[in-house]
Design an enzyme around this catalytic site. Structure first.
Site, PDB file in Angstrom:
ATOM      1  N   CYS A   6      -4.466   1.641   0.727  1.00  0.00           N
ATOM      2  CA  CYS A   6      -3.754   1.060  -0.391  1.00  0.00           C
ATOM      3  C   CYS A   6      -4.497   1.416  -1.668  1.00  0.00           C
ATOM      4  O   CYS A   6      -5.722   1.414  -1.688  1.00  0.00           O
ATOM      5  CB  CYS A   6      -3.723  -0.468  -0.262  1.00  0.00           C
ATOM      6  SG  CYS A   6      -2.964  -1.026   1.245  1.00  0.00           S
TER       7      CYS A   6
ATOM      8  N   HIS B  89      -8.593   0.058   4.946  1.00  0.00           N
ATOM      9  CA  HIS B  89      -8.062  -0.866   3.954  1.00  0.00           C
ATOM     10  C   HIS B  89      -8.837  -0.676   2.671  1.00  0.00           C
ATOM     11  O   HIS B  89     -10.062  -0.613   2.670  1.00  0.00           O
ATOM     12  CB  HIS B  89      -8.223  -2.314   4.431  1.00  0.00           C
ATOM     13  CG  HIS B  89      -7.303  -2.686   5.540  1.00  0.00           C
ATOM     14  ND1 HIS B  89      -5.944  -2.825   5.367  1.00  0.00           N
ATOM     15  CD2 HIS B  89      -7.537  -2.926   6.847  1.00  0.00           C
ATOM     16  CE1 HIS B  89      -5.393  -3.141   6.513  1.00  0.00           C
ATOM     17  NE2 HIS B  89      -6.334  -3.213   7.432  1.00  0.00           N
TER      18      HIS B  89
END
Lengths: 380, 581
Positions: free
Chosen positions: A207, A165
């Protein structure tokens, strides 16, 4: 007439000789070219650092991402001793895994990327920012075992793959700390100054991944990311039996692409840049090649994902040590090069394919030496 | 480290599994008659051998240079010795042999890699060598054994003794550590398999595929090293490496309710040949008749021989399949051992072992709690003593004055007790007691503790999972019904015990209880973010308003110039040159 005929014959002979000479030159040039190609990329060994930074069961897909790259890299020839695999949590033997000792990449459980001979070097709580940076820069406590070190030199091509992440300018490690793009760029600069890599391929699947390579300033780095700043990288598909998403889209299509690659294939970096168009990935993958000296068109995938053993051809003879065992002389080649036998003489010969030339090695090569003098046979 | 060599002076041993790992060779040292390593081992009480348990034995030839390597892969009975204490830089990490064993259960989170090491050199260098050993082992076995440090290492005094050819028993040189949080998975099996001479390519190890082995109720792998006499005269010492793998398959629930099993059903492959480097390669199938009746079960194909042995005080009969005998592969290329029960299964109970134990945590809240250990002695008339070793991390502060041991309602005083209190962040609690277990009794040992609040940097990334307390170790000489005789190592390595008893009336048993999971008071780690948001909001609103109040000046406002209509009219008037309204 009598003088003309021998002249004509001479002319024909001369023409034939010239032709043969040209062919010979071309052929010799061709072999020379082939031999030159060996040394185009300038690297002699390959390393891979594969990092999964996410903990908890619902981040199964990040472990599956890393393991699929691990699988491809192993399949294409990089041995476990040259791979530093860091998995922040254990999914395969997790009590919530309905099929223990497996990590699947595709629903219907087609491909078990965990495999049967996986070796995880840093696992669970050992995957921290500090350990990652220590691995990269080589500032490791002296008692660290060899499998946990990145023993690269200035002729190593390193593949660094990170997933987890992330956000704009950072990547989260284990939900408790983060590494910023500045730190990463500085770590690569340290590697460059310590001559710890020849070329570096950095792939990140998080991301806003493109923010992680914005700050690089060291030469010879290609960077790929799965999404641009402001975009999220999306996961591919859930499996109802396992109950979580199995892989991220970018790595899923990259795995599909890599499954087609074999150790002698000629696919280059431009194909890798196009591996996941926006229609499939929903996010826009990005890449950065301004720090790289060669043209990506000429860079083979196997320069980073596969393993290379370089051969240096010598013309001088080396006198043999009488205590050598395990070698026979080759009666065909008058000049031969020997590798002195050591404690590891008892190994089966190995073959590598590289640019169409088969090289039969009698011994495994220690990773640290760049060029080796070695006994080779040409098999056509 | 020098290799033990029979005269050739050859310092270089061929290293199994060398292809992938440089420098991680199993060296042995024989320069001094040194203290011996003490591996802990044993079986938990819960893994009872039911009929049909397989004992497997794969004895490898001695290595070049006479470095006495026995690699026994066996299930069940006394696991053996040996640490792969590889040394990449050739440093003398010396005779630090360790036994590293790792166990993990699918349903229950059973133990944990732990290692015991003994180093002949003095004092501070023991700890240094211990640290090096744990780092090296973590590299070899892909486990986080490098987390072994002073906060989870203890020096037991009575529970562990050196094994094999032992010279001294100075317990100060012993180290014992457990990592309860570690997981056992394929990455630990891979290097374990690479230590075998044939790897997993030939012999019995072809059955060891990870997908089947970890889909089980219990999984345990161990590596033990101990020094043994090289021959009967015992003039020289060799190092024996034993590798054991214990797996409990739940064939009853996965086999459509039948207790029949076969090698193919369990491992999804069969045996095809023996490892060429093995001097012995056998499969043992337990076919002991229960209740002395005629055979209830049937094994196919016909075994090459039948072997009787006394395992843990019980007479057991084994059907032996010798993979090296030529008759075995006469009819078919592959060997698929099958066991079928002739009668449908009656509800026959499994016999309870003579000694078994369990441990649990009780209490409520995040302030205090209590650890209780229950030890059962089911022998009808014999009492025996047991040594209990408990290691509790420093953040559970034990109140030793609350320690109570109760047997059959009365207090039971231990005849020997050794307690080393913990030091915060430096070492854990160590409690060792010798307790007498009367016949046919249950003993309950309870101790209360208080939970400490850690510094915020000391919490792991997932603190709400809880903190583990490692399993306690029970060591006892259990009286056996049948006299046990010493078995020669050469004849049947599988049935030699690591702990030979002086008389045949008892056998040594080491049990590990369950690890415990306790919650510590955990701060809310999202609080810094919340605090920042809240503080900034308060500051912005209050201070901002206050600032405005103080610095804003007020003026009297002109009366408004009228609405839109009036303004339009004014505009038109101005255009016409007429003064506005």
């Amino acid at each position: 007439m009598a003088a003309a005929v021998p002249a004509a014959r001479w002319a024909r002979a001369a023409a034939a000789a010239l032709l043969l000479g040209c062919c010979g030159a071309v052929l010799a040039g061709g072999i020379q070219d082939q031999a030159e190609q060996f040394f185009k990329s300038g690297h002699t060994n390959n390393w891979a650092v594969l990092v999964c930074t996410s903990r908890f069961w619902f981040n199964y897909r990040h472990v599956a991402n890393t393991l699929s790259v691990y699988r491809s890299v192993k399949r294409l020839g990089i041995p476990d001793s040259h791979i530093v695999l860091m998995l922040a949590d254990d999914m395969a033997c997790n009590p919530r895994n309905p099929k223990p000792a497996t990590v699947f990449s595709h629903k219907n459980m087609e491909l078990n990327v965990y495999g049967d001979d996986v070796e995880v070097d840093y696992r669970s709580y050992e995957v921290t920012v500090e350990n990652f940076l220590r691995v990269l820069t080589g500032r490791i406590p002296p008692s660290t075992p060899r499998s946990k070190r990145l023993l690269s030199d200035d002729r190593s091509n390193i593949l660094i793959y990170m997933t987890g992440h992330g956000g704009n300018g950072f990547l989260k490690f284990q939900d408790s700390e983060e590494i910023t793009n500045v730190e990463l760029a500085d770590a690569f600069e340290q590697m460059w100054q310590k001559r710890r890599y020849n070329e570096l391929l950095f792939i990140i699947d998080t991301c806003q991944g493109a923010s992680m390579y914005e700050r690089f300033y060291s030469p010879n780095i290609i960077a790929l990311a799965s999404s641009q700043v402001g975009e999220d990288s999306l996961s591919h598909q859930p499996d109802l039996g396992i109950g979580v998403h199995l892989m991220d889209r970018y790595t899923f299509y990259m795995l599909e692409f890599l499954e087609e690659v074999h150790p002698a294939s000629q696919t280059n970096m431009n194909d890798l840049f196009q591996v996941c168009p926006k229609s499939l990935c929903v996010s826009t993958p990005g890449h950065r090649t301004d720090l790289f000296q060669r043209d990506p068109q000429n860079v083979l995938i196997t320069d980073f994902f596969g393993s290379v053993r370089k051969v240096e051809i010598m013309t001088e003879t080396v006198s043999l040590d009488r205590n050598l065992t395990g070698f026979e002389s080759d009666p065909i080649l008058p000049e031969f090069i020997w590798l002195p036998s050591g404690p590891r003489a008892a190994s089966s010969p190995r073959r590598w394919w590289h640019h169409g030339l088969t090289v039969v090695l009698k011994q495994p090569l220690p990773a640290l030496l760049g060029c080796q003098r070695m006994h080779w046979q040409q098999n056509h | 480290m020098d290799a033990v060599a029979t005269g050739a002076g050859n310092n270089s041993l061929p290293c199994p599994g060398q292809a992938q790992r440089d420098g991680l060779c199993l060296h042995s040292t024989a320069q001094k008659q040194q203290h011996q390593p003490t591996p802990p081992l044993g079986r938990t009480s819960t893994a009872t051998p039911e009929a049909g348990a397989i004992g497997r034995q794969d004895r490898k030839r001695k290595w070049v240079g006479g470095a006495g390597g026995h690699a026994g892969g066996g299930a069940g009975a006394a696991a053996g010795s040996g640490a792969g204490a590889g040394d990449d830089a050739g440093r003398a990490a010396g005779g630090a042999a360790a036994a590293a064993s790792a166990r993990g259960g699918r349903g229950r989170r059973l133990p944990v890699p732990h290692a015991v090491g003994r180093r002949p050199a003095a004092g501070g260098s023991v700890d240094k060598a211990w640290k090096e050993l744990s780092n090296i082992l973590s590299g070899i076995f892909c486990a986080s054994l490098n987390f072994i440090d002073s906060t989870n290492t203890v020096t037991p005094t009575a529970s562990f003794k050196p094994l094999g050819v032992a010279n001294g028993t100075d317990h100060r040189l012993l180290r014992y550590a457990v990592l309860p949080r570690e997981v056992v998975c394929t990455e630990n099996l891979t290097p374990w398999k690479k230590l075998l001479p044939c790897g997993s390519k030939a012999g019995l190890a072809v059955l060891l595929k990870a997908e089947r082995l970890f889909h089980s109720s219990y999984h345990s792998q161990a590596v033990h090293i101990r020094p043994i006499c090289r021959d009967a005269s015992c003039l020289a010492v060799s190092w024996e490496l034993r590798q054991t793998l214990t797996v409990v398959f739940d064939s009853f629930t996965s086999g459509q309710g039948k207790k029949d099993w076969s090698l193919f059903k369990m491992f999804s492959r069969t045996l095809t040949d023996a490892c060429p480097l093995a001097s012995e390669s056998k499969v043992y199938v337990d076919i002991s008749p229960k209740n002395k009746e005629k055979q209830l079960l049937e094994v196919t194909p016909t075994p090459t021989s039948v072997h009787e042995a006394i395992v843990q005080g019980d007479k057991t009969t084994y059907a032996v399949y010798d993979l090296l005998s030529p008759v075995l592969f006469n009819t078919s290329r592959s060997l698929n051992v099958q066991l079928k029960w002739k009668r449908p299964e009656d509800s026959s109970e499994l016999s309870t072992p003579i000694m078994h134990a369990q441990r649990y945590v009780s209490g409520y809240g995040l302030q205090t709690g209590e650890i209780s250990t229950l030890i059962y002695n089911t022998h009808p008339y014999r009492a025996f003593p047991v040594i209990l070793l408990e290691t509790v991390p420093w953040y559970l502060r034990l109140y030793v004055h609350t320690l109570t041991i109760i047997t059959k309602g009365k207090e039971n005083k231990p005849s020997y007790m050794h307690y080393q209190p913990a030091q915060d962040r430096k070492r854990p609690h160590l409690l060792e007691m010798l307790i007498q277990l009367p016949a046919n009794s249950a003993t309950k040992i309870t101790i209360q503790f208080e939970r400490a609040l850690l510094k915020w940097t000391e919490y792991p990334p997932d603190p709400n999972h809880g903190f583990y307390v490692s399993s306690s170790v029970l060591s006892a000489l259990v009286p056996s019904v049948i006299a046990m005789k010493d078995v020669n190592v050469e004849e049947s390595p599988l049935f030699t015990s690591l702990f030979p008893s002086s008389d045949g009336s008892s056998y040594f048993l080491r049990l590990y209880t369950e690890p415990l999971l306790v919650n510590l008071p955990t701060p809310d780690f999202s609080m810094p973010y919340n605090v920042i948001c809240l503080t900034c909001t308060v500051v912005a609103v209050c201070y901002g308003s206050f600032y405005n109040l103080l610095t804003r000046t007020f003026h009297v406002e002109e009366p408004s110039r009228g609405g839109l209509a009036k303004r339009l009219a004014n505009v038109i008037r101005r255009l016409r040159g007429v003064p506005p309204i």
